[in-house]
Design a protein around this motif. Structure first.
Motif, PDB file in Angstrom:
ATOM      1  N   GLY A  15     -19.872  11.976   6.643  1.00 53.75           N
ATOM      2  CA  GLY A  15     -20.877  12.173   7.670  1.00 53.75           C
ATOM      3  C   GLY A  15     -21.672  13.446   7.507  1.00 53.75           C
ATOM      4  N   GLY A  16     -21.229  14.313   6.627  1.00 54.47           N
ATOM      5  CA  GLY A  16     -21.913  15.581   6.403  1.00 54.47           C
ATOM      6  C   GLY A  16     -23.079  15.461   5.445  1.00 54.47           C
ATOM      7  N   SER A  17     -23.660  16.620   5.114  1.00 55.78           N
ATOM      8  CA  SER A  17     -24.847  16.675   4.265  1.00 55.78           C
ATOM      9  C   SER A  17     -24.686  17.718   3.175  1.00 55.78           C
ATOM     10  CB  SER A  17     -26.086  17.016   5.098  1.00 55.78           C
ATOM     11  OG  SER A  17     -26.331  16.039   6.087  1.00 55.78           O
ATOM     12  N   LEU A  18     -25.358  17.467   2.077  1.00 55.71           N
ATOM     13  CA  LEU A  18     -25.485  18.430   0.994  1.00 55.71           C
ATOM     14  C   LEU A  18     -26.883  18.319   0.415  1.00 55.71           C
ATOM     15  CD1 LEU A  18     -22.157  18.081  -1.082  1.00 55.71           C
ATOM     16  CD2 LEU A  18     -22.876  20.077   0.249  1.00 55.71           C
ATOM     17  N   ARG A  19     -27.351  19.426  -0.162  1.00 53.57           N
ATOM     18  CA  ARG A  19     -28.636  19.408  -0.840  1.00 53.57           C
ATOM     19  C   ARG A  19     -28.441  19.896  -2.264  1.00 53.57           C
ATOM     20  NH1 ARG A  19     -33.911  23.266  -0.374  1.00 53.57           N
ATOM     21  NH2 ARG A  19     -35.552  21.698  -0.691  1.00 53.57           N
ATOM     22  N   LEU A  20     -28.709  19.026  -3.216  1.00 53.05           N
ATOM     23  CA  LEU A  20     -28.612  19.384  -4.620  1.00 53.05           C
ATOM     24  C   LEU A  20     -29.972  19.860  -5.121  1.00 53.05           C
ATOM     25  CD1 LEU A  20     -26.510  16.396  -6.028  1.00 53.05           C
ATOM     26  CD2 LEU A  20     -25.720  18.492  -4.926  1.00 53.05           C
ATOM     27  N   SER A  21     -29.919  20.819  -6.036  1.00 57.76           N
ATOM     28  CA  SER A  21     -31.127  21.312  -6.690  1.00 57.76           C
ATOM     29  C   SER A  21     -30.943  21.213  -8.195  1.00 57.76           C
ATOM     30  CB  SER A  21     -31.394  22.771  -6.314  1.00 57.76           C
ATOM     31  OG  SER A  21     -31.577  22.928  -4.930  1.00 57.76           O
ATOM     32  N   CYS A  22     -32.059  21.049  -8.894  1.00 58.69           N
ATOM     33  CA  CYS A  22     -32.035  21.006 -10.353  1.00 58.69           C
ATOM     34  C   CYS A  22     -33.264  21.729 -10.858  1.00 58.69           C
ATOM     35  CB  CYS A  22     -32.010  19.570 -10.848  1.00 58.69           C
ATOM     36  SG  CYS A  22     -32.149  19.407 -12.643  1.00 58.69           S
TER      37      CYS A  22
END
Length: 124
Positions: A15-22
């Motif tokens: 239910g949580g969130s993450l933000r990936l960057s590249c």
């Protein structure tokens, strides 16, 4: 050569969130699309999302549609993957990749450069 460095992975509850960057660096070239793939233990690498050079077109795997959002900032040579409503089945190593074409592509064989991957673990 192009170097791709992913960041933003980690452990999160369902239910949580993450933000990936590249972030891309090295050789520069015009008009390339970018994508995200993932690979869970014992499974093949699978397509997650892709975005065209201009950012005007995006494409998602059915399994993440409505939960994940891909975006890019060409001034920073960076692509992002916002992941919301995470599920345990989203657990995998996530890879970003560059394809030297301006349009959206989903086949991993069309991608020319790959990052080293970042682990995303979603606990139940």
């Amino acid at each position: 050569q192009v170097q791709l460095v992913e960041s933003g992975g980690g452990l999160v509850q369902a239910g949580g969130s993450l933000r990936l960057s590249c972030a891309a660096s090295g050789r520069t070239f015009s008009s390339y699309s970018m994508g995200w793939f993932r690979q869970a233990p014992g499974k093949e690498r699978e397509f997650v999302a892709a975005i065209s050079w201009t950012g005007s077109r995006t494409y998602y795997a059915d399994s993440v549609k409505g939960r994940f959002t891909i975006s890019r900032d060409n001034a920073k040579n960076t692509v992002y993957l916002q992941m919301n409503s995470l599920k345990p089945e989203d657990t995998a190593v996530y890879y970003c990749a560059v394809a030297q074409v301006p349009t959206v592509v989903t086949s991993p064989r069309r991608y020319d450069y790959w990052g080293q991957g970042t682990q995303v673990t979603v606990s139940s």
